[in-house]
Design an enzyme around this catalytic site. Sequence first.
Site, short mmCIF file in Angstrom:
data_model
loop_
_atom_site.label_atom_id
_atom_site.label_comp_id
_atom_site.label_asym_id
_atom_site.label_seq_id
_atom_site.Cartn_x
_atom_site.Cartn_y
_atom_site.Cartn_z
N ASN A 155 0.76 -1.14 0.03
CA ASN A 155 -0.05 0.11 0.06
C ASN A 155 0.83 1.05 -0.07
O ASN A 155 0.47 2.24 -0.48
CB ASN A 155 -1.06 0.02 1.20
CG ASN A 155 -0.54 -0.05 2.45
OD1 ASN A 155 0.60 -0.59 2.53
ND2 ASN A 155 -0.94 0.55 3.51
N GLU A 257 4.41 -4.79 12.33
CA GLU A 257 3.60 -3.73 12.24
C GLU A 257 2.43 -4.07 11.39
O GLU A 257 2.42 -4.41 10.05
CB GLU A 257 4.20 -2.40 11.52
CG GLU A 257 5.18 -1.79 12.40
CD GLU A 257 4.78 -1.13 13.75
OE1 GLU A 257 3.41 -1.21 13.84
OE2 GLU A 257 5.47 -1.16 14.68
N CYS A 291 -2.99 1.54 6.75
CA CYS A 291 -3.07 0.82 8.03
C CYS A 291 -3.66 1.77 9.25
O CYS A 291 -4.44 1.36 10.02
CB CYS A 291 -2.06 0.36 8.56
SG CYS A 291 -0.49 1.41 8.97
P1 NAD Z 1 -0.22 -9.16 3.50
O1 NAD Z 1 -0.05 -9.54 4.90
O2 NAD Z 1 -1.06 -9.87 2.71
O3 NAD Z 1 1.28 -9.26 2.89
C1 NAD Z 1 2.12 -8.67 3.54
C2 NAD Z 1 3.65 -9.09 2.80
O4 NAD Z 1 3.71 -10.62 3.49
C3 NAD Z 1 3.66 -9.42 1.26
O5 NAD Z 1 5.10 -9.11 1.16
C4 NAD Z 1 3.46 -11.01 1.25
O6 NAD Z 1 4.02 -11.30 0.13
C5 NAD Z 1 4.08 -11.41 2.62
N1 NAD Z 1 3.46 -12.76 2.90
C6 NAD Z 1 2.29 -13.23 2.77
N2 NAD Z 1 2.30 -14.57 3.07
C7 NAD Z 1 3.58 -14.79 3.38
C8 NAD Z 1 4.01 -15.99 4.07
N3 NAD Z 1 3.44 -17.01 4.45
N4 NAD Z 1 5.43 -15.93 4.36
C9 NAD Z 1 6.02 -14.90 4.37
N5 NAD Z 1 5.64 -13.80 3.75
C10 NAD Z 1 4.55 -13.45 3.48
O7 NAD Z 1 -0.44 -7.43 3.87
P2 NAD Z 1 -0.77 -6.56 2.48
O8 NAD Z 1 -2.11 -6.99 1.88
O9 NAD Z 1 0.51 -6.59 1.70
O10 NAD Z 1 -0.86 -5.34 3.32
C11 NAD Z 1 -2.04 -4.66 3.93
C12 NAD Z 1 -1.99 -4.94 5.38
O11 NAD Z 1 -0.93 -4.57 5.59
C13 NAD Z 1 -3.35 -4.38 5.79
O12 NAD Z 1 -3.79 -5.25 6.94
C14 NAD Z 1 -2.54 -3.27 6.63
O13 NAD Z 1 -3.41 -2.61 7.83
C15 NAD Z 1 -1.38 -3.54 7.15
N6 NAD Z 1 -0.13 -2.70 7.04
C16 NAD Z 1 0.23 -2.25 8.29
C17 NAD Z 1 0.96 -1.23 8.56
C18 NAD Z 1 1.46 -0.64 9.69
O14 NAD Z 1 2.49 -0.15 10.07
N7 NAD Z 1 0.93 -1.11 11.07
C19 NAD Z 1 1.34 -0.42 7.39
C20 NAD Z 1 0.92 -0.74 6.17
C21 NAD Z 1 -0.02 -1.80 6.16
#
Ligand code: NAD
Length: 491
Positions: A155, A257, A291
């Site tokens: 995002n 996070e 987020c």
């Molecule tokens: P996601 O959890 O689907 O993916 C995040 C990352 O994890 C990606 O690089 C993905 O390829 C990887 N991933 C997925 N499965 C994995 C596995 N089994 N092993 C290792 N890596 C794996 O999240 P998203 O859809 O990319 O992002 C959106 C989410 O992120 C929302 O829930 C949002 O709130 C959160 N977010 C949090 C913050 C924060 O600072 N708190 C900031 C931005 C986004």
Amino acid sequence: MLDKVSASPAIRGLYIGGRWVPAQRSFDDLNPSDNTLYARVPDGSRDDMTRAIEAAHAAFPEWSQRPFQERAKALLKVADVWERRKDEFIDAVVNEGGGWFGKGIFEAGFVAEIFRTSASLCYQSIGEVLPSEHGKVSMATRWPLGVVGVISPWNMPGILTSRGYAAALAAGNTVVLKPSEDTPYSGGLYHAEILEEAGIPAGVFNVVTCSRESVGEVGDELIEHPLVKGISFTGSTAVGRHIAAKAGAHLKKCCVELGGKDSMIVLEDADLDQAALAANFGSFMHQGQVCMSTEKLLVHDSVYDDFMQKFLGRAAKLKTGHTRDRDNVIGPLVNTRQAHRVKALIDDAVSKGAHVELGGRSWDNFVEPTVLSNVNSSMDIWHDETFGPVVVVCPFRNDDEAVALNNDTEYGLTAAVWTADEARALRLAGRLETGMVHVNDQNINDEPQVPFGGVKASGVGRYGGRWSLDAFTELRWITLERGGRHYPPVF
Ligand code: NAD
């Protein structure tokens, strides 16, 4: 496989050990505004990940022992190269990530600041001299971890990727980055191009892209490989739990996070014009895919109607559509899966009695800015992070009720409070179960020098400023005995 390519970047391969290397397979990276092919990206394997980890490990001794001023200079150079090439980044986040160009401009500027504040951390790896009952010189000292694995979301592929690795590099670690499959270029390979051009030594920074199908085994390798000493993860709570559990099983340091379900509370003495403006930004900026997005608007019932009139008037002006048209402040959701998920949350709420105050329409990957009222906790949208351009509005009668509604979630990232009474705001801030609270502002706030992070299911650890050093260094207690130590005479 798609043939039509929209404004595609030249993809040079995975970036391992300072070289661009091909992968055996590739995957399609789509422009979410029209699902055309943006780029064909290497689908890295477990073996590619192993090679990247070994390259990072080999680079660690030289990088960690380099004088800290040299690491600072290198990061400042990265900031300069990033800034010089920022138009390319803006183009990439618009076309690959589906963001409005204004969000791209903001993100590009912020990333340069992340590199600069990280450079300043090189001067701040401060330890402590401790009292010692034996009169020793007793010191708490900071050391880099070694190889840090970084897993980033789509995002904010500039900010959330660089935040994950820049401070780690400053502290003397080397990095293997696995970016999101939805932004493998702007959140991954583009960063490698910048760091390569800035002269970051081979192996210090490595990038392995992979598809959603491969991420299980490639991700496992990054977490489980014994040479990886720390994990930096930003993403969803579901994946974050899985990663933290795996890292815990291997007793590795892990900063996660995660998601949020953030409220903005409007008290009866708030400046309603400003609150409505802020709510419009907080709820709909980047289609609510932040987020910290405002997902629940809690409004004192005595000003509910006034606030709604002002808020809906503003939100109704936001235009939705393809991001090639800069008037479309609301672009697409990042992919078709997300668009369906957001629509399903709206449908579930409406089927259980929610009123659509604004929007509600969706097509292709687009969802109009949508405002729902008459919501209750039987609806999925009350509990689940929407991560879309949807906000629910709920009236309350007193401060206790506002606090209870804010805290009625497993998440705890940010909260916002609007009131003319600062003392009341600070009293409330102490009762809101979140890692961050903003008074007379909306929820989306970040600066590279602050302790950014959540509580409850929103994460563990903090990014930003000197707090990043806690995530990316370990403490070593070192003592220096100077001859005064007595042992029991039997020894
Ligand atoms: P996601 O959890 O689907 O993916 C995040 C990352 O994890 C990606 O690089 C993905 O390829 C990887 N991933 C997925 N499965 C994995 C596995 N089994 N092993 C290792 N890596 C794996 O999240 P998203 O859809 O990319 O992002 C959106 C989410 O992120 C929302 O829930 C949002 O709130 C959160 N977010 C949090 C913050 C924060 O600072 N708190 C900031 C931005 C986004």
